[in-house]
Design a protein around this motif. Structure first.
Motif, PDB file in Angstrom:
ATOM      1  N   PHE A   1     -34.330  15.406   5.745  1.00 14.94           N
ATOM      2  CA  PHE A   1     -34.779  14.814   4.488  1.00 14.94           C
ATOM      3  C   PHE A   1     -36.170  14.247   4.723  1.00 14.94           C
ATOM      4  O   PHE A   1     -36.339  13.305   5.491  1.00 14.94           O
ATOM      5  CB  PHE A   1     -33.823  13.708   4.024  1.00 14.94           C
ATOM      6  CG  PHE A   1     -34.186  13.119   2.682  1.00 14.94           C
ATOM      7  CD1 PHE A   1     -33.885  13.800   1.513  1.00 14.94           C
ATOM      8  CD2 PHE A   1     -34.827  11.904   2.595  1.00 14.94           C
ATOM      9  CE1 PHE A   1     -34.221  13.276   0.277  1.00 14.94           C
ATOM     10  CE2 PHE A   1     -35.167  11.356   1.362  1.00 14.94           C
ATOM     11  CZ  PHE A   1     -34.857  12.044   0.196  1.00 14.94           C
ATOM     12  N   GLY A   2     -37.143  14.841   4.094  1.00 10.62           N
ATOM     13  CA  GLY A   2     -38.525  14.459   4.365  1.00 10.62           C
ATOM     14  C   GLY A   2     -39.238  13.931   3.145  1.00 10.62           C
ATOM     15  O   GLY A   2     -38.658  13.320   2.261  1.00 10.62           O
ATOM     16  N   ARG A   3     -40.533  14.222   3.069  1.00 10.46           N
ATOM     17  CA  ARG A   3     -41.363  13.748   1.966  1.00 10.46           C
ATOM     18  C   ARG A   3     -42.601  14.638   1.872  1.00 10.46           C
ATOM     19  O   ARG A   3     -42.908  15.382   2.810  1.00 10.46           O
ATOM     20  CB  ARG A   3     -41.748  12.288   2.180  1.00 10.46           C
ATOM     21  CG  ARG A   3     -42.395  11.997   3.504  1.00 10.46           C
ATOM     22  CD  ARG A   3     -42.317  10.532   3.890  1.00 10.46           C
ATOM     23  NE  ARG A   3     -42.814   9.651   2.844  1.00 10.46           N
ATOM     24  CZ  ARG A   3     -42.922   8.333   2.978  1.00 10.46           C
ATOM     25  NH1 ARG A   3     -42.551   7.758   4.110  1.00 10.46           N
ATOM     26  NH2 ARG A   3     -43.383   7.591   2.003  1.00 10.46           N
ATOM     27  N   THR A   4     -43.296  14.559   0.750  1.00 14.19           N
ATOM     28  CA  THR A   4     -44.430  15.469   0.544  1.00 14.19           C
ATOM     29  C   THR A   4     -45.780  14.870   0.930  1.00 14.19           C
ATOM     30  O   THR A   4     -46.772  15.595   0.950  1.00 14.19           O
ATOM     31  CB  THR A   4     -44.495  15.920  -0.932  1.00 14.19           C
ATOM     32  OG1 THR A   4     -44.594  14.779  -1.773  1.00 14.19           O
ATOM     33  CG2 THR A   4     -43.269  16.745  -1.294  1.00 14.19           C
ATOM     34  N   THR A   5     -45.828  13.585   1.222  1.00 12.18           N
ATOM     35  CA  THR A   5     -47.103  12.969   1.593  1.00 12.18           C
ATOM     36  C   THR A   5     -47.328  13.097   3.096  1.00 12.18           C
ATOM     37  O   THR A   5     -47.331  12.109   3.831  1.00 12.18           O
ATOM     38  CB  THR A   5     -47.121  11.489   1.172  1.00 12.18           C
ATOM     39  OG1 THR A   5     -45.925  10.859   1.665  1.00 12.18           O
ATOM     40  CG2 THR A   5     -47.171  11.345  -0.338  1.00 12.18           C
ATOM     41  N   THR A   6     -47.543  14.333   3.553  1.00 11.73           N
ATOM     42  CA  THR A   6     -47.720  14.594   4.979  1.00 11.73           C
ATOM     43  C   THR A   6     -48.905  15.533   5.191  1.00 11.73           C
ATOM     44  O   THR A   6     -49.296  16.277   4.277  1.00 11.73           O
ATOM     45  CB  THR A   6     -46.467  15.258   5.586  1.00 11.73           C
ATOM     46  OG1 THR A   6     -46.306  16.568   5.013  1.00 11.73           O
ATOM     47  CG2 THR A   6     -45.222  14.429   5.320  1.00 11.73           C
ATOM     48  N   PRO A   7     -49.495  15.541   6.385  1.00 12.49           N
ATOM     49  CA  PRO A   7     -50.586  16.489   6.673  1.00 12.49           C
ATOM     50  C   PRO A   7     -50.164  17.948   6.494  1.00 12.49           C
ATOM     51  O   PRO A   7     -50.973  18.774   6.059  1.00 12.49           O
ATOM     52  CB  PRO A   7     -50.925  16.181   8.138  1.00 12.49           C
ATOM     53  CG  PRO A   7     -50.514  14.751   8.335  1.00 12.49           C
ATOM     54  CD  PRO A   7     -49.295  14.573   7.490  1.00 12.49           C
ATOM     55  N   TYR A   8     -48.905  18.280   6.824  1.00 11.36           N
ATOM     56  CA  TYR A   8     -48.450  19.661   6.639  1.00 11.36           C
ATOM     57  C   TYR A   8     -48.523  20.071   5.164  1.00 11.36           C
ATOM     58  O   TYR A   8     -48.824  21.229   4.844  1.00 11.36           O
ATOM     59  CB  TYR A   8     -47.012  19.830   7.140  1.00 11.36           C
ATOM     60  CG  TYR A   8     -46.899  20.156   8.607  1.00 11.36           C
ATOM     61  CD1 TYR A   8     -47.446  21.330   9.123  1.00 11.36           C
ATOM     62  CD2 TYR A   8     -46.228  19.306   9.482  1.00 11.36           C
ATOM     63  CE1 TYR A   8     -47.339  21.643  10.474  1.00 11.36           C
ATOM     64  CE2 TYR A   8     -46.115  19.611  10.840  1.00 11.36           C
ATOM     65  CZ  TYR A   8     -46.674  20.781  11.323  1.00 11.36           C
ATOM     66  OH  TYR A   8     -46.560  21.084  12.649  1.00 11.36           O
TER      67      TYR A   8
END
Length: 807
Positions: A261-268
């Motif tokens: 479970f992650g998030r979209t505010t990432t460098p990727y």
């Protein structure tokens, strides 16, 4: 009407199931509903025909579960009618048991109707009357053979390595659920619409030994986040951190088994989104154009969709957003709104031109259509997903804007547009890829591998166009061998009692509130999945939750599993006895096998709600089996009777063992409890298509205890009042934090925070903000003042504001 009269006569007077007399007519109604594709008999609204037919059928059926599984459209229609307020009142006042008993005394004095039921010639014994179909001798023999092979015939449970990656030669299943907006707390409708449905299917896939990866995360960029940040006086990143933790905690409580479970505010996210953008640009699939957009001169900014509110041009709803109307559901261009207002300052914006980038959907249509035809032919798309997609294409695809005048988002890497960000519906679905990339640096083995990977997308119907048209067009245009959706699973909406859930208006039960009801997470899971809106909208009802808990879980499922285990403990010292199967037992094995295979057929088609009925049907067969054979009496008889008691107990406890496995996707904690009580070996927690003896003679069970508790009417009524909707309008203030008295640096920090919050409230009042928003900020100010008082060693009670006294 004559057929219904015959069925009711047979049911009330003769005590026989009346369904057989109605079978042809029910099939006709099913065919009519399926052919029309509408929710009701004559269209999309309830008509007189619906009321008449429902009133005729209800005394015979009373519950949609009495209808065969293959009559799916009819079951959905009957449930919808039964849950409507008018029909519920009619059922409660006229058609329920007391009235039917009075009617029975009348019928007993009358001659049988001319269409009196006659039992078809059959080799079926009396107790099987009313079954969905007759069993063949081949099925009975095959079921007995499979049972005899025991647990060794089961496939060995397979555990993938971590991180989970596609495996050559295996069925590799990639599951996503629509990324929930980070700007608010998810309600029950959000939970069943995406994460819970996807979790149930992911758990089923793992039980099938399919190599499964389930990813999700919070959608954190875009206007919704900026809007929430303004409302709460926080930065967008602080809002994301706060609500990502809230979402993760809620899903953890609901036992959602994400692999990540992650998030979209990432460098990727930035890297992958910009790469797809660049590839689209290089291949000529992006356009530049000047668009008319609302600009607030007070705020000195162009207003993104959600910073605008006004009257919907389609249905005249006065609080429509600049991107979509909550009432009619139509997508809106903000400049189309009547009487628009800036949500930040309540000023009236003006229309001005600005440059934006567009995805050239008409140019991509020649790639989209052949892919859609292939995906529809080979995959499982829900009816609503196909319909919504067709309507988009039928109306003609138009270029779609993919940039916005915002600060919070993935930056556009193109000169002339570097002050803009990607529109969330271009950017958000790419989050599936970036979240997987944060899980494993080998993410491309999932997302650029359509030859080996089957992709399932779960969502509510309002998200369909973005997953069936816009996102596939982006990936097709990028031309980089991306994995595209094979199975698009969309639910209708779950309503709340007689209204609708609304994040903005706080109507309904929200995820963090469910934890505070005292009702276990598995009960919530069961009920939400029981009424999952697969064919049309359904409604959460407190009284129906109580009914399903007390009837289906407590009296049916829980009763059977508890009795089966208790008989082993009480009559056989906790050891499964020897079993000598009779023809009746073998017939039961075959009947359970049919239900098991129907369970598989339905879940393979992602008909999650209907597959749950198979579980409840198996436990009903088990209860009937115990009642007919009465092992508690036979155990006191001669050797033959005691042997029969042992056989019935052994078969029943093995049915309970099977139910533990079948329940795992739906109620994981209950499944684990049954496994613990019956000491079911871990190697037996795998699904096959055969009912086998997994608890052989000599197997020792553990301590058996009840699985469910009764919900009382007073308890449910209190919850109904407590969660009437208004209580959720404000985000609950954070619990007071105990602080050390006299810490100078802390006192200084809190003093500054109080002053800052006070200025923020004064600014809101000066801008004539909504009362609800001001009240929320005042609650935060009072909380800060309490903490400051504690830090200063004073009484934390905030004094009541001064004002005129009432005389």
């Amino acid at each position: 009407q004559p057929a219904a009269a015959a069925a009711l006569y047979a049911q009330l007077v003769h005590g026989k199931k009346g369904l057989e007399a109605l079978r042809k007519l029910l099939a006709h109604i099913e065919q009519n509903l399926s052919r029309r594709g509408s929710a009701y008999l004559a269209g999309w609204l309830v008509g007189a025909a619906d009321v008449v037919v429902w009133g005729t059928l209800f005394p015979v059926l009373q519950d949609e579960t009495s209808l065969p599984n293959e009559l799916q459209a009819l079951r959905t229609w009957f449930q919808s009618m039964t849950l409507s307020e008018a029909c519920r009142k009619a059922a409660d006042s006229i058609l329920m048991p007391k009235a039917l008993m009075e009617f029975k005394s009348y019928l007993q004095k009358q001659p049988p109707p001319c269409l009196a039921m006659e039992r078809a010639t059959s080799n079926e014994p009396e107790e099987e009357e009313g079954s969905e179909r007759a069993l063949t001798e081949e099925e009975i023999t095959a079921a007995a053979d499979a049972w005899a092979h025991g647990a060794v015939a089961l496939p060995k449970p397979w555990q993938p390595q971590k991180p989970v990656l596609p495996v050559e030669g295996m069925k590799n299943v990639l599951i996503t659920s629509a990324l929930p907006y980070v700007n608010n707390v998810p309600h029950l409708g959000n939970i069943i619409g995406c994460v819970l449905s996807a979790d149930t299917f992911a758990r089923y896939c793992r039980l099938r030994n399919w190599n499964t990866l389930y990813v999700c995360g919070t959608d954190e960029y875009g206007t919704a986040t900026e809007t929430k940040a303004v409302e709460e006086g926080l930065t967008p990143q602080e809002i994301c951190n706060k609500y990502n933790a809230i979402h993760a905690d809620i899903y953890r409580w609901f036992d959602i088994s994400f692999d990540y479970f992650g998030r979209t505010t990432t460098p990727y996210q930035t890297t992958i989104a910009q790469d797809i953008f660049q590839r689209l640009l290089d291949r000529g699939f992006l356009l530049q154009d000047t668009v008319e957009q609302l600009r607030c001169e007070n705020c000195q900014r162009f207003l993104a969709d959600r910073f605008v509110e006004g009257t919907c041009p389609f249905c005249s709803y006065e609080e429509a957003r600049g991107d979509q109307c909550d009432k009619c559901g139509k997508l809106i261009n903000a400049v189309e709104l009547k009487n628009p207002q800036c949500k930040l300052c309540r000023g009236i914006p003006v229309v001005k031109p600005t440059q934006h980038l567009f995805l050239d959907l008409p140019k991509l249509e020649e790639r989209l259509e052949p892919w859609l035809q292939q995906s529809w032919a080979t995959g499982d798309w829900t009816v609503n997903a196909r319909y919504i997609t067709r309507s988009w294409i039928r109306d003609g695809l138009k270029p779609r804007c993919i940039t916005r005048d915002l600060k919070w988002g993935t930056p556009v890497p193109l000169d002339g547009f570097r002050d803009k960000v990607f529109y969330v519906w271009f950017d958000a679905p790419i989050g599936y890829l970036s979240i997987t990339a944060n899980y494993t640096d080998q993410w491309e083995r999932w997302w650029k591998n359509p030859q080996q990977v089957e992709l399932y997308n779960f969502m509510a119907k309002d998200n369909v166009p973005f997953h069936s048209v816009i996102f596939p067009c982006s990936l097709l245009g990028a031309d980089d061998n991306y994995t595209l959706v094979n199975h698009l699973i969309a639910t209708e909406y779950l309503n709340y009692e007689d209204g609708k859930f609304s994040k903005s208006r706080g109507v309904g039960v929200f995820g963090d509130m469910a934890k505070d009801t005292g009702i276990p997470a598995d009960i919530w899971r069961f009920y939400l999945l029981y009424l999952r809106p697969e064919g049309q909208d359904s409604a959460f009802s407190w009284s129906d939750l109580m009914l399903k808990n007390n009837s289906e879980l407590l009296n049916n499922l829980g009763n059977f599993i508890n009795r089966a285990g208790m008989f082993v403990c009480k009559f056989f010292s906790g050891v499964v006895p020897n079993m000598v199967l009779t023809p009746d037992d073998k017939r039961l094995l075959a009947r359970v096998t049919l239900e098991l295979r129907q369970y598989h057929q339905l879940l393979e088609k992602v008909r999650i709600r209907d597959a749950l009925r198979c579980i409840l049907s198996i436990s009903r067969h088990g209860n009937q089996y115990i009642q007919v054979n009465e092992p508690w009496k036979r155990i006191k008889g001669d050797e033959k009777d005691r042997q029969r008691a042992g056989t019935v107990t052994g078969v029943a406890v093995n049915m309970a063992s099977l139910l533990a496995v079948l329940l795992q996707p739906y109620m994981p904690s209950v499944s684990s409890a049954i496994q613990g009580q019956l000491c079911i070996p871990a190697d037996c927690f795998v699904l096959s298509h055969n009912f086998t003896c997994t608890l052989p003679p000599g197997h020792c069970v553990g301590t058996v205890s009840p699985l469910f508790q009764k919900l009382e009417n007073d308890q449910v009524e209190a919850l109904r009042k407590r969660f009437g909707g208004g209580q959720a309008r404000q985000t609950p203030p954070a619990p007071a934090t105990l602080v050390a008295t006299g810490a100078p640096h802390l006192i200084q920090e809190l003093t500054e925070e109080v002053a800052k919050q006070g200025n923020h409230i004064r600014q809101l009042k000066a801008n004539k903000a909504e009362k609800a928003q001001i009240d929320t900020e005042v609650a935060k100010l009072l909380e800060l003042k309490k903490q400051l008082a504690l830090a200063e060693g004073k009484n934390p009670e905030v004094p009541v504001s001064k004002g005129k006294r009432n005389k």
